[in-house]
Structure formats: structure tokens, C-alpha cells
Motif scaffolding. Structure first.
Motif, PDB file in Angstrom:
ATOM      1  N   HIS A  92       7.646  10.664 -11.351  1.00 40.81           N
ATOM      2  CA  HIS A  92       7.176  10.115 -10.097  1.00 40.81           C
ATOM      3  C   HIS A  92       7.872   8.837  -9.811  1.00 40.81           C
ATOM      4  O   HIS A  92       7.851   7.863 -10.404  1.00 40.81           O
ATOM      5  CB  HIS A  92       5.839  10.102  -9.773  1.00 40.81           C
ATOM      6  N   VAL A  93       8.608   8.735  -8.704  1.00 44.68           N
ATOM      7  CA  VAL A  93       9.215   7.395  -8.339  1.00 44.68           C
ATOM      8  C   VAL A  93       8.915   7.279  -6.773  1.00 44.68           C
ATOM      9  O   VAL A  93       9.056   8.133  -6.070  1.00 44.68           O
ATOM     10  CB  VAL A  93      10.760   7.210  -8.498  1.00 44.68           C
ATOM     11  N   GLY A  94       8.353   6.054  -6.375  1.00 43.25           N
ATOM     12  CA  GLY A  94       8.120   5.783  -5.156  1.00 43.25           C
ATOM     13  C   GLY A  94       7.750   4.436  -4.689  1.00 43.25           C
ATOM     14  O   GLY A  94       8.428   3.431  -5.496  1.00 43.25           O
ATOM     15  N   GLU A  95       7.293   4.283  -3.472  1.00 46.26           N
ATOM     16  CA  GLU A  95       6.869   3.028  -2.996  1.00 46.26           C
ATOM     17  C   GLU A  95       5.494   2.554  -2.503  1.00 46.26           C
ATOM     18  O   GLU A  95       4.631   3.834  -2.482  1.00 46.26           O
ATOM     19  CB  GLU A  95       7.826   2.703  -1.623  1.00 46.26           C
ATOM     20  N   ILE A  96       4.871   1.608  -2.508  1.00 42.67           N
ATOM     21  CA  ILE A  96       3.588   1.532  -2.246  1.00 42.67           C
ATOM     22  C   ILE A  96       3.645   0.326  -1.119  1.00 42.67           C
ATOM     23  O   ILE A  96       3.936  -0.921  -1.300  1.00 42.67           O
ATOM     24  CB  ILE A  96       2.626   0.971  -3.089  1.00 42.67           C
ATOM     25  N   ARG A  97       3.210   0.672   0.201  1.00 44.62           N
ATOM     26  CA  ARG A  97       3.393  -0.380   1.117  1.00 44.62           C
ATOM     27  C   ARG A  97       2.334  -1.349   1.123  1.00 44.62           C
ATOM     28  O   ARG A  97       1.091  -1.224   0.606  1.00 44.62           O
ATOM     29  CB  ARG A  97       3.675   0.372   2.732  1.00 44.62           C
ATOM     30  N   PRO A  98       2.434  -2.470   1.805  1.00 45.31           N
ATOM     31  CA  PRO A  98       1.482  -3.535   1.833  1.00 45.31           C
ATOM     32  C   PRO A  98       0.100  -3.001   2.170  1.00 45.31           C
ATOM     33  O   PRO A  98      -0.075  -2.413   3.142  1.00 45.31           O
ATOM     34  CB  PRO A  98       2.059  -4.608   2.885  1.00 45.31           C
ATOM     35  N   GLY A  99      -1.030  -3.275   1.343  1.00 45.94           N
ATOM     36  CA  GLY A  99      -2.298  -2.942   1.602  1.00 45.94           C
ATOM     37  C   GLY A  99      -2.670  -1.490   1.298  1.00 45.94           C
ATOM     38  O   GLY A  99      -3.848  -1.103   1.409  1.00 45.94           O
ATOM     39  N   ARG A 100      -1.585  -0.767   0.506  1.00 49.51           N
ATOM     40  CA  ARG A 100      -1.885   0.665   0.304  1.00 49.51           C
ATOM     41  C   ARG A 100      -1.937   0.648  -1.113  1.00 49.51           C
ATOM     42  O   ARG A 100      -1.901  -0.190  -2.005  1.00 49.51           O
ATOM     43  CB  ARG A 100      -0.826   1.561   0.722  1.00 49.51           C
ATOM     44  N   MET A 101      -2.171   2.006  -1.609  1.00 48.88           N
ATOM     45  CA  MET A 101      -2.626   2.162  -3.103  1.00 48.88           C
ATOM     46  C   MET A 101      -1.941   3.640  -3.571  1.00 48.88           C
ATOM     47  O   MET A 101      -1.905   4.597  -2.861  1.00 48.88           O
ATOM     48  CB  MET A 101      -4.244   2.110  -3.325  1.00 48.88           C
ATOM     49  N   ARG A 102      -1.817   3.644  -4.922  1.00 47.29           N
ATOM     50  CA  ARG A 102      -1.445   4.779  -5.567  1.00 47.29           C
ATOM     51  C   ARG A 102      -2.404   4.795  -6.669  1.00 47.29           C
ATOM     52  O   ARG A 102      -2.590   3.945  -7.447  1.00 47.29           O
ATOM     53  CB  ARG A 102      -0.033   4.791  -6.101  1.00 47.29           C
TER      54      ARG A 102
END
Length: 236
Positions: A137-147
Motif C-alpha cells: 500500500h502506498v499513499g499520503e496522509i494529509r495534515p491532521g489525518r491518520m492511517r
């Protein structure tokens, strides 16, 4: 004309020889041939299927820890990278690198940096990482977000993340609060390992930048089945 006495003697000798002859034994090649003939018959299919299921179960049993298994993580300092190669946090099962000065585990030129996270985790002595990668899995986490904030009870996972100030939380029952938590700076690249049965979360705590990440799992998973526990920590 044949001698009757001679004939009777020969017959007696033949009878005695037959009685002394040991019972017929099937040679090993004959047994193999019989087994091959059996395996070619339709009746052999249930047997072969059962054997395949048994071998698969044994393989998974030894490859993946049992549900609820708690990894001891790496405790032998001799297996860790030297300090100039990266900073290892044993409690969080994580190693961090500077994005300005790269050690030998990274390749850097005018195009940027490149690394194999699985090999780097292994070289750092991080325990029970994914090898090989069966799912990525590859991706992004924007400011203030969580994975994350979940627990996989069927596979090991190796992460690499960078790009923003990021917090990584890893379940660790040996600690009083039940988990380890570390922050990664903007100028750092982190590689972390979450063994099977251990919860993890990646949180972007940066106000502007995006966290980029890659997760490598050593088996295929479905988020719709019962092998993943969600919302492990209520405070995230």
C-alpha cells in the motif's frame, strides 16, 4: 523310455523347492508404481486436497505468530545498525534516518534518495518485518489525518514514511501505557515494523506538509474479514 524312479525324485525335489521358496515380496519400485496409479485416479483427489490444506496450515502456523501474539521486538544491540547508519528506537520497533545526510542503506544522487525498506529494516535488527512483500500500500496522509489505528492478526507489516512531522504509535504491552510513540521530523525518513497481532497508527501532526508512506505486508489481507481489529485506541 523314462525311468519312473528318476521322475519321482525330480518331482519330489520340485515340491520341496516350492515349499522352501519365501513368499512373494513387492519391490520398492512396484510400490511406487502402485502409488502413482492411485494418484492418477479420481478417488485420489480428496486425499491430495487434504494434504495440500494440511501443508498450507503448517506453513502459515510457523510463518505467522498466533493471534494475540506479542512480539518481544529487537533486544540484542549487536544486531542493530551502528549509530552513524540510523537511530533505532527499540520500543517503537523503528529506525530513523536523516534526509540530509544519508547512510549506506540509502542511495542518494542528484535525483533524490532510494531505499529498500524491507532490507533496511532487517539490517537495523527490527523484529518480524514483512519479507517478502505480498501486498503493498502506498499513499499520503494529509495534515491532521491518520492511517492505521488497527491490528492485523494474520500478517507482518513494514512501513516507510517521510515528508512531514509525523507521529508513529506501536502497541507494546511491556510499557506502562501499553504502547510506544515517537515523532519523526520533517528532515527524517522512518522505517518501522509492526509484527502480526501488534496495533499501529501513523498520524500526520504537521500543520502544512503531507506525510507519504508505503506499507509492505507479507500476506494478502481483506479489511472486510475478522483478521483486522479496528479503532484500537479511542484517543486517536
Amino acid at each position: 523310455m523314462a525311468n519312473p524312479r528318476r521322475i519321482s525324485v525330480v518331482q519330489l525335489q520340485n515340491v520341496a523347492g516350492e515349499q522352501a521358496m519365501p513368499p512373494l515380496q513387492i519391490s520398492a519400485p512396484s510400490r511406487i508404481s502402485s502409488a502413482m496409479l492411485f494418484l492418477k485416479k479420481p478417488q485420489a483427489f480428496p486425499f491430495l486436497l487434504s494434504l495440500f490444506v494440511l501443508l498450507t496450515w503448517v506453513s502459515l502456523r510457523f510463518h505467522h505468530p498466533r493471534p494475540g501474539y506479542v512480539s518481544p521486538f529487537a533486544t540484542d544491540s549487536s544486531s542493530l545498525m551502528s549509530s552513524h547508519s540510523g537511530s533505532v528506537d527499540l520500543a517503537a520497533n523503528l529506525v530513523r534516518f536523516s534526509s540530509v545526510e544519508f547512510p549506506s542503506q540509502f542511495f542518494k544522487d542528484k535525483r533524490g534518495w532510494l531505499v529498500d525498506p524491507v532490507s533496511a529494516a532487517k539490517a537495523a535488527g527490527l523484529a518480524e518485518g514483512a519479507r517478502p512483500c505480498a501486498s503493498v500500500h502506498v499513499g499520503e496522509i494529509r495534515p491532521g489525518r491518520m492511517r492505521g489505528n488497527h491490528r492485523h492478526r494474520g500478517c507482518n507489516e513494514t512501513f516507510i514514511f517521510w515528508g512531514a512531522t509525523t507521529k508513529f504509535r506501536l502497541e507494546n504491552p511491556r510499557l506502562e501505557r501499553g504502547y510506544a510513540e515517537v515523532s519523526i521530523g520533517v528532515d527524517e525518513v522512518a522505517i518501522a515494523v509492526s509484527p502480526s497481532g501488534i496495533a499501529h497508527a501513523i498520524i500526520n501532526i504537521d500543520s502544512l506538509r503531507t506525510t507519504f508512506f508505503l506499507g509492505c505486508l507479507d500476506s494478502l489481507i481483506s479489511y472486510n474479514d475478522s483478521t483486522t481489529d479496528f479503532r484500537v485506541w479511542k484517543d486517536l
